[in-house]
Design an enzyme around this catalytic site. Structure first.
Site, PDB file in Angstrom:
ATOM      1  N   LYS A  36      -2.610 -11.951  -6.473  1.00 17.83           N
ATOM      2  CA  LYS A  36      -2.020 -13.387  -6.443  1.00 17.83           C
ATOM      3  C   LYS A  36      -1.794 -13.802  -4.889  1.00 17.83           C
ATOM      4  O   LYS A  36      -1.096 -12.503  -4.911  1.00 17.83           O
ATOM      5  CB  LYS A  36      -1.281 -13.985  -7.531  1.00 17.83           C
ATOM      6  CG  LYS A  36       0.452 -13.058  -7.529  1.00 17.83           C
ATOM      7  CD  LYS A  36       0.966 -13.850  -8.395  1.00 17.83           C
ATOM      8  CE  LYS A  36       2.246 -13.695  -8.487  1.00 17.83           C
ATOM      9  NZ  LYS A  36       2.834 -13.528  -7.703  1.00 17.83           N
ATOM     10  N   HIS A  95      -0.009  -7.565 -11.168  1.00 16.08           N
ATOM     11  CA  HIS A  95       0.911  -6.487 -12.081  1.00 16.08           C
ATOM     12  C   HIS A  95       1.678  -6.712 -13.140  1.00 16.08           C
ATOM     13  O   HIS A  95       2.405  -5.170 -13.677  1.00 16.08           O
ATOM     14  CB  HIS A  95       1.003  -5.593 -11.147  1.00 16.08           C
ATOM     15  CG  HIS A  95       2.809  -6.917 -10.834  1.00 16.08           C
ATOM     16  ND1 HIS A  95       2.724  -7.391  -9.375  1.00 16.08           N
ATOM     17  CD2 HIS A  95       3.403  -6.152 -10.372  1.00 16.08           C
ATOM     18  CE1 HIS A  95       3.919  -7.777  -9.038  1.00 16.08           C
ATOM     19  NE2 HIS A  95       4.562  -7.154 -10.332  1.00 16.08           N
ATOM     20  N   ALA A 139       1.248  -1.010  -0.095  1.00 11.53           N
ATOM     21  CA  ALA A 139       0.161   0.126  -0.187  1.00 11.53           C
ATOM     22  C   ALA A 139       1.134   1.238  -0.141  1.00 11.53           C
ATOM     23  O   ALA A 139       0.789   2.201  -0.747  1.00 11.53           O
ATOM     24  CB  ALA A 139      -1.120  -0.212   1.314  1.00 11.53           C
ATOM     25  N   LYS A 140       1.658   1.376   0.979  1.00 12.78           N
ATOM     26  CA  LYS A 140       3.040   2.418   1.114  1.00 12.78           C
ATOM     27  C   LYS A 140       3.781   2.898  -0.300  1.00 12.78           C
ATOM     28  O   LYS A 140       3.647   3.882  -0.298  1.00 12.78           O
ATOM     29  CB  LYS A 140       3.952   2.436   2.566  1.00 12.78           C
ATOM     30  CG  LYS A 140       4.560   3.276   2.935  1.00 12.78           C
ATOM     31  CD  LYS A 140       5.504   3.683   3.093  1.00 12.78           C
ATOM     32  CE  LYS A 140       6.177   4.102   3.977  1.00 12.78           C
ATOM     33  NZ  LYS A 140       6.798   4.179   5.048  1.00 12.78           N
ATOM     34  N   GLY A 172       0.275  -4.856 -15.987  1.00 14.37           N
ATOM     35  CA  GLY A 172       0.479  -3.451 -15.897  1.00 14.37           C
ATOM     36  C   GLY A 172       1.808  -2.639 -17.144  1.00 14.37           C
ATOM     37  O   GLY A 172       1.169  -1.047 -16.655  1.00 14.37           O
ATOM     38  N   HIS A 227       2.779 -14.545 -14.546  1.00  8.34           N
ATOM     39  CA  HIS A 227       4.025 -13.009 -14.922  1.00  8.34           C
ATOM     40  C   HIS A 227       4.335 -13.820 -16.189  1.00  8.34           C
ATOM     41  O   HIS A 227       3.705 -13.188 -17.374  1.00  8.34           O
ATOM     42  CB  HIS A 227       5.129 -12.686 -13.831  1.00  8.34           C
ATOM     43  CG  HIS A 227       3.973 -12.186 -12.374  1.00  8.34           C
ATOM     44  ND1 HIS A 227       2.963 -11.818 -12.124  1.00  8.34           N
ATOM     45  CD2 HIS A 227       4.763 -11.835 -12.150  1.00  8.34           C
ATOM     46  CE1 HIS A 227       3.136 -11.199 -11.334  1.00  8.34           C
ATOM     47  NE2 HIS A 227       4.774 -11.271 -10.418  1.00  8.34           N
TER      48      HIS A 227
END
Length: 495
Positions: free
Chosen positions: A164, A194, A29-30, A197, A256
């Site tokens: 995941k 991700h 999150a950070k 992305g 991935h």
């Protein structure tokens, strides 16, 4: 029975929206989620009326919450990855708040619903809000059930975002997804990989299908081998406890790298929007047979002979002394369809290697014997994701004045990524969040994709973890990997 679908997945969330970040006290999150949200705010790409709620079990009051919310943002400002804008930063802080609560008790989610009601009443003028719910990776099954029970909006869009690991094999994945789909409709679920992305992975579609000459060469008639390589110079230090449970194949190959491989090898999608891309990915996955154990080499790094800081994997305090978890894997895959039948795909990945690299290579069929002086492996199209995103075509041309003949020249296709775009994970999360807001699911993993990907990998996972499973081959930290892998695959196909 699945929940009734309230959300149109193609609908853009433009009006009142509450984004909840579960696991808000963690590094993800950070360092990734909050900076990505802030970057979207800078670009005016968030819904016009948006509130951000952080939720976790930790006590983050006052300054602790501010540091968690803005710590990654300010670090990115210092590095130049985000532009400094004190006014926007104050606004970001003003629309964000934090709530402490458990993940497995009704009380926390009842309290969260009270927060939703207060925001809708006092800050959204009584208007109901869309709900964007980013779940913690380790608890998303439990949290998704609680959210459906206590926090599901019957009036507006609900979108849950999960990351995941999606199980450990076919059976555990099926069980996990069945529980989630018992509460939520597939159209409301956004499964993150991700890696998809990242700018370079998304470029694969453009490279292949916006250029006739590229895609016309990518088939069994012209390609002799495909290489998919991901190597890391660092080991599992700091996350050995997590990594030892999963290993290299589960950590990057089944998700991935397989996702990227589908983009490299699938047929042209019917559309770049809606389900077109995901339909095409599933079709190519269905053509991949399970990996055979005789086509696999597993390795585990041992201490470096020259660098005392590079210790053996099993010397990590969080790793069992007798661990057989692989930190290296190389194996052959196949695609049994008209385009790729007979073309070997070599996937290689490892930690504690000699270089940091993510690259995909199409090795073309050798030239005719007329040019016997030309190296047989000299024609290659390489798409490098990291460390320097680039596209390079190795081709043979006559060197002016040479009496010997042609020589191989690497021709860069002038694909350049600006410096501020090189933070791959952060940029990826920016794209992911934006696509959830847009209702664009093309870069997310569909349930049938998961089913097919686990079908391909589950047999070798069960084999390596069975009673008669192999011991991984040792290789020195900082090397090219196990000698057995080099012998096995170079003997079959010259690297």
């Amino acid at each position: 029975m699945s929940a009734q679908v309230q959300d149109n997945p193609n609908e853009v969330l433009t009006d009142e929206t509450i984004i909840v970040v579960f696991g808000a006290s963690g590094d993800l999150a950070k360092k990734s989620t909050f900076p990505a949200l802030y970057a979207l705010l800078l670009q005016d790409l968030l819904p016009k009326s948006v509130r951000i709620l952080g939720y976790s079990r930790s006590d983050l009051s006052g300054e602790k919450w501010r540091k968690q919310l803005l710590g990654g943002v300010e670090a990115d400002e210092e590095s130049g990855e985000l532009e400094k804008n004190d006014e926007k930063k104050k606004h970001f802080e003003s629309i964000s708040s934090y709530s402490k609560g458990p993940y497995d008790e009704d009380s926390g989610f009842k309290g969260l619903e009270e927060q939703f009601a207060r925001i809708e009443k006092d800050e959204f003028d009584g208007k109901k809000a869309n709900r964007y719910l980013a779940l913690p990776p380790s608890k998303f099954v439990e949290v998704s059930h609680m959210l459906k029970k206590h926090n599901y909006s019957k009036d507006k869009a609900n979108r849950i975002v999960i990351e995941k690991p999606f199980g450990k094999d076919s059976e555990s994945c099926d069980e996990m997804m069945s529980k989630i789909l018992g509460d939520w409709d597939e159209k409301e679920i956004y499964r993150i990989d991700h890696f998809l992305g990242d700018d370079t992975c998304r470029l694969l579609l453009q490279l292949r299908f916006a250029n006739t000459w590229v895609d016309s060469l990518l088939n069994a008639q012209h390609v002799s081998k495909i290489s998919v390589i991901m190597s890391e110079t660092f080991g599992a230090e700091g996350r050995g406890g997590y990594f030892d449970e999963f290993g290299m194949i589960r950590d990057v190959c089944q998700n991935h790298l397989l996702q990227a491989l589908t983009l490299l090898t699938m047929e042209a999608p019917s559309s770049l929007h809606g389900e077109g891309i995901r339909d095409a990915k599933v079709e190519v996955l269905k053509a991949m047979p399970p990996i055979k154990k005789e086509d696999v080499v597993l390795g585990q790094y041992v201490s470096s002979k020259t660098d005392p800081k590079k210790n053996s994997y099993v010397l990590d305090d969080t790793v069992p002394d007798d661990s057989k978890t692989e930190t290296f894997a190389e194996f052959e895959m196949r695609i049994n369809n008209d385009r790729w039948k007979g073309v070997p795909i070599i996937m290689k990945t490892g930690k504690g290697m000699d270089t940091d690299l993510i690259t995909f290579k199409f090795h073309f069929v050798p030239p005719p014997s007329l040019f016997s002086d030309v190296e047989p492996t000299s024609n290659v199209l390489e798409i490098q994701v990291s460390p320097s995103p680039s596209i390079t075509l190795s081709t043979n041309i006559l060197e002016p004045g040479s009496l010997v003949g042609a020589k191989t020249v690497n021709v860069p296709l002038k694909y350049v990524v600006p410096k501020q775009k090189l933070a791959m994970d952060k940029k990826a999360y920016e794209v992911i969040i934006y696509n959830v807001i847009q209702g664009d699911k093309s870069g997310f993993v569909r349930e049938d994709e998961l089913v097919e990907s686990w079908r391909i990998f589950t047999p070798i996972l069960h084999w390596k973890e069975g009673a008669d499973g192999p011991s991984p081959e040792p290789y020195e930290y900082g090397s090219k990997g196990p000698e057995e892998a080099m012998k096995k695959f170079e003997a079959r196909y010259e690297q």
